[in-house]
Motif scaffolding. Sequence first.
Motif, PDB file in Angstrom:
ATOM      1  N   ASP A 195      -0.844  49.152 -63.381  1.00 30.23           N
ATOM      2  CA  ASP A 195      -2.166  48.611 -63.489  1.00 30.23           C
ATOM      3  C   ASP A 195      -2.973  48.769 -62.193  1.00 30.23           C
ATOM      4  O   ASP A 195      -2.732  49.435 -61.286  1.00 30.23           O
ATOM      5  N   VAL A 196      -4.391  48.354 -62.441  1.00 31.74           N
ATOM      6  CA  VAL A 196      -5.268  48.564 -61.270  1.00 31.74           C
ATOM      7  C   VAL A 196      -6.227  47.070 -61.200  1.00 31.74           C
ATOM      8  O   VAL A 196      -6.439  46.651 -62.360  1.00 31.74           O
ATOM      9  N   VAL A 197      -6.378  47.095 -59.770  1.00 34.43           N
ATOM     10  CA  VAL A 197      -6.986  45.357 -59.741  1.00 34.43           C
ATOM     11  C   VAL A 197      -8.573  46.386 -59.025  1.00 34.43           C
ATOM     12  O   VAL A 197      -8.583  46.944 -58.209  1.00 34.43           O
ATOM     13  N   VAL A 198      -9.566  45.505 -59.736  1.00 33.37           N
ATOM     14  CA  VAL A 198     -10.981  46.061 -59.331  1.00 33.37           C
ATOM     15  C   VAL A 198     -11.738  44.786 -58.652  1.00 33.37           C
ATOM     16  O   VAL A 198     -11.667  43.860 -59.261  1.00 33.37           O
ATOM     17  N   LYS A 199     -12.280  45.056 -57.633  1.00 33.53           N
ATOM     18  CA  LYS A 199     -13.226  44.247 -56.926  1.00 33.53           C
ATOM     19  C   LYS A 199     -14.440  44.277 -57.769  1.00 33.53           C
ATOM     20  O   LYS A 199     -15.231  45.286 -57.537  1.00 33.53           O
ATOM     21  N   VAL A 200     -14.974  43.269 -58.396  1.00 35.74           N
ATOM     22  CA  VAL A 200     -16.135  43.112 -59.272  1.00 35.74           C
ATOM     23  C   VAL A 200     -17.359  43.269 -58.264  1.00 35.74           C
ATOM     24  O   VAL A 200     -17.542  42.507 -57.376  1.00 35.74           O
ATOM     25  N   ILE A 214      -3.649  49.631 -56.709  1.00 32.93           N
ATOM     26  CA  ILE A 214      -3.428  50.649 -57.719  1.00 32.93           C
ATOM     27  C   ILE A 214      -1.769  50.714 -57.806  1.00 32.93           C
ATOM     28  O   ILE A 214      -1.104  50.707 -56.870  1.00 32.93           O
ATOM     29  N   GLY A 215      -1.371  50.321 -59.006  1.00 33.46           N
ATOM     30  CA  GLY A 215       0.103  50.642 -59.423  1.00 33.46           C
ATOM     31  C   GLY A 215       0.561  51.767 -59.138  1.00 33.46           C
ATOM     32  O   GLY A 215       0.020  53.005 -59.227  1.00 33.46           O
ATOM     33  N   LYS A 216       1.770  52.033 -58.665  1.00 36.44           N
ATOM     34  CA  LYS A 216       2.588  53.067 -58.304  1.00 36.44           C
ATOM     35  C   LYS A 216       2.372  54.411 -59.518  1.00 36.44           C
ATOM     36  O   LYS A 216       2.709  55.655 -59.143  1.00 36.44           O
ATOM     37  N   ALA A 217       2.438  53.705 -60.741  1.00 37.42           N
ATOM     38  CA  ALA A 217       2.772  54.908 -61.950  1.00 37.42           C
ATOM     39  C   ALA A 217       1.215  55.269 -61.990  1.00 37.42           C
ATOM     40  O   ALA A 217       1.104  56.265 -63.001  1.00 37.42           O
ATOM     41  N   VAL A 218       0.089  54.812 -61.554  1.00 38.31           N
ATOM     42  CA  VAL A 218      -1.389  55.037 -61.953  1.00 38.31           C
ATOM     43  C   VAL A 218      -1.752  56.499 -61.185  1.00 38.31           C
ATOM     44  O   VAL A 218      -1.399  56.446 -59.968  1.00 38.31           O
ATOM     45  N   GLU A 219      -2.407  57.204 -61.990  1.00 43.82           N
ATOM     46  CA  GLU A 219      -2.820  58.703 -61.257  1.00 43.82           C
ATOM     47  C   GLU A 219      -4.129  58.672 -61.283  1.00 43.82           C
ATOM     48  O   GLU A 219      -4.937  58.275 -62.150  1.00 43.82           O
ATOM     49  N   GLY A 220      -4.848  59.498 -60.376  1.00 47.74           N
ATOM     50  CA  GLY A 220      -6.161  59.790 -60.434  1.00 47.74           C
ATOM     51  C   GLY A 220      -6.922  58.795 -59.821  1.00 47.74           C
ATOM     52  O   GLY A 220      -8.339  59.109 -59.869  1.00 47.74           O
ATOM     53  N   LEU A 221      -6.663  58.038 -59.057  1.00 49.85           N
ATOM     54  CA  LEU A 221      -7.616  56.930 -58.479  1.00 49.85           C
ATOM     55  C   LEU A 221      -7.183  56.725 -56.883  1.00 49.85           C
ATOM     56  O   LEU A 221      -6.076  57.129 -56.893  1.00 49.85           O
ATOM     57  N   LYS A 222      -7.939  56.186 -56.194  1.00 50.28           N
ATOM     58  CA  LYS A 222      -7.802  55.961 -54.803  1.00 50.28           C
ATOM     59  C   LYS A 222      -8.340  54.590 -54.558  1.00 50.28           C
ATOM     60  O   LYS A 222      -9.399  54.125 -55.230  1.00 50.28           O
ATOM     61  N   VAL A 223      -7.735  53.968 -53.549  1.00 49.42           N
ATOM     62  CA  VAL A 223      -8.386  52.441 -52.965  1.00 49.42           C
ATOM     63  C   VAL A 223      -9.732  52.810 -52.593  1.00 49.42           C
ATOM     64  O   VAL A 223     -10.127  53.936 -51.965  1.00 49.42           O
ATOM     65  N   LYS A 251      -5.815  53.654 -67.080  1.00 49.39           N
ATOM     66  CA  LYS A 251      -6.395  55.410 -67.228  1.00 49.39           C
ATOM     67  C   LYS A 251      -7.560  55.662 -66.760  1.00 49.39           C
ATOM     68  O   LYS A 251      -8.391  55.206 -67.243  1.00 49.39           O
ATOM     69  N   VAL A 252      -7.431  56.595 -65.973  1.00 49.67           N
ATOM     70  CA  VAL A 252      -8.991  57.143 -65.687  1.00 49.67           C
ATOM     71  C   VAL A 252      -9.336  58.003 -66.779  1.00 49.67           C
ATOM     72  O   VAL A 252      -8.790  58.636 -67.369  1.00 49.67           O
ATOM     73  N   GLY A 253     -10.599  57.790 -66.960  1.00 50.73           N
ATOM     74  CA  GLY A 253     -11.377  58.368 -67.874  1.00 50.73           C
ATOM     75  C   GLY A 253     -11.227  57.783 -69.262  1.00 50.73           C
ATOM     76  O   GLY A 253     -11.875  58.264 -70.249  1.00 50.73           O
ATOM     77  N   SER A 293      -9.726  53.623 -69.729  1.00 49.25           N
ATOM     78  CA  SER A 293     -10.288  52.225 -69.581  1.00 49.25           C
ATOM     79  C   SER A 293     -11.040  52.157 -67.948  1.00 49.25           C
ATOM     80  O   SER A 293     -12.008  51.180 -67.847  1.00 49.25           O
ATOM     81  N   LEU A 294     -10.911  53.081 -67.147  1.00 44.81           N
ATOM     82  CA  LEU A 294     -11.689  53.254 -66.005  1.00 44.81           C
ATOM     83  C   LEU A 294     -12.513  54.462 -65.656  1.00 44.81           C
ATOM     84  O   LEU A 294     -11.856  55.656 -65.999  1.00 44.81           O
ATOM     85  N   LEU A 295     -13.720  54.504 -65.661  1.00 40.12           N
ATOM     86  CA  LEU A 295     -14.544  55.726 -65.362  1.00 40.12           C
ATOM     87  C   LEU A 295     -15.119  55.505 -63.954  1.00 40.12           C
ATOM     88  O   LEU A 295     -15.982  54.650 -63.639  1.00 40.12           O
ATOM     89  N   PRO A 296     -14.850  56.678 -63.199  1.00 39.17           N
ATOM     90  CA  PRO A 296     -15.418  56.859 -61.739  1.00 39.17           C
ATOM     91  C   PRO A 296     -16.832  56.902 -61.852  1.00 39.17           C
ATOM     92  O   PRO A 296     -17.302  57.791 -62.799  1.00 39.17           O
ATOM     93  N   ILE A 297     -17.549  56.251 -60.938  1.00 43.59           N
ATOM     94  CA  ILE A 297     -19.060  56.399 -60.960  1.00 43.59           C
ATOM     95  C   ILE A 297     -19.485  57.126 -59.681  1.00 43.59           C
ATOM     96  O   ILE A 297     -18.677  57.068 -58.443  1.00 43.59           O
ATOM     97  N   PRO A 298     -20.578  57.753 -59.810  1.00 40.75           N
ATOM     98  CA  PRO A 298     -20.948  58.678 -58.491  1.00 40.75           C
ATOM     99  C   PRO A 298     -21.406  57.676 -57.282  1.00 40.75           C
ATOM    100  O   PRO A 298     -21.578  56.568 -57.563  1.00 40.75           O
ATOM    101  N   ASP A 299     -21.233  58.397 -55.989  1.00 43.13           N
ATOM    102  CA  ASP A 299     -21.527  57.464 -54.986  1.00 43.13           C
ATOM    103  C   ASP A 299     -22.545  56.704 -54.787  1.00 43.13           C
ATOM    104  O   ASP A 299     -22.880  55.759 -54.236  1.00 43.13           O
TER     105      ASP A 299
END
Length: 337
Positions: free
Chosen positions: A26-31, A70-79, A113-115, A117-123
């Motif tokens: 899992d991932v926790v997102v601060k809205v 970020i859960g330990k099994a989740v790849e491709g993301l960073k805090v 999952k990156v790409g 359920s979660l899509l990275p957005i530009p800075d």
Amino acid sequence: MRVLNIHGVGDVRLDPRDPPKAGDNDVVVKVKACGVCGSDLSYIKFGGINRKEGGVTPIGHEAAGEVVQIGKAVEGLKVGQRVVINPMQTSTFIGSGGPDGAFTDEVLVGDAKVGDSLLPIPDDLPFDVAALTEPLAVALHGVNRMQVKPGDKVVVFGCGPIGLGMVLWLVDRGIKDVVAVDLSPERLDRAQALGAKAVINAASEDVRERLLEIQGRTTVFGREAVDVDAYIDAAGAPSLVSDVIRMAKKHAKLVITAAYMKPVEVALGSMLTTEMSITTAVGYPDEMPEVLAALPRLKDKARSLISHRYQFDDVLKAFETAGTPQSAKVMVEFGEL
């Protein structure tokens, strides 16, 4: 922490809650920003969705924010990574009947999952604009279902956030003959600012006659018809489908994106003579990445869809405003963006 919950028909409350904790997947997102959707208003009207007796329905699904766990099994993301949530790809259907809703300080995205359920957005893409990805993806899917091209004539019925998004995409694709129809002068002004060729106020004008004036006339079996190639129904008015069928020319198309809760009358006799086609569009099977890629280029136009902004403390006021015809997209923000 707090979360917006539906407790019953017309009963929505900002309730206290414990902070979410990410499991291995899992991932926790601060809205940071979350838009009010028409479906949120419908869920409140009907007392929730998949709500058990005595239970609640957490709502909110048009969210962008920052990864905080970020859960330990989740790849491709960073805090600290900036992301937008694709609620249709979340395992709990965030904001639509599951245990999680995005009108909260922090939301749990299960089986993240990156790409997907979660899509990275530009800075450099603001969170409020990023939060428009979901409704703009709904609008884009409706436009994709129309299969129109430059040179076609299109009518958009309904200029709420989805209809306005459709005007945005149609104009962006080079469709110059776009006419927008609504009852609200404020929404029609927004449609015209987005590039609609003309607007019609259905409260004070004869829609058929105005379309004949604007888009031209043709005939079908000796019957006068409006020279429009495609219509999209983002309004949901009871007589709209039959009205379109009766004015449609040969091989015209109608795409329905509005949610109809009751059966409607369909003029099949008129439809038979035109060989027109009617289809529907729901959600956004593939469109969110395309929208997110286009938003840096279209961010100013996209931001113009936001009519009102409220801080999370005033989320109940945000919902009151979203139910008025003067509003377009109402955005709830969580502190400084």
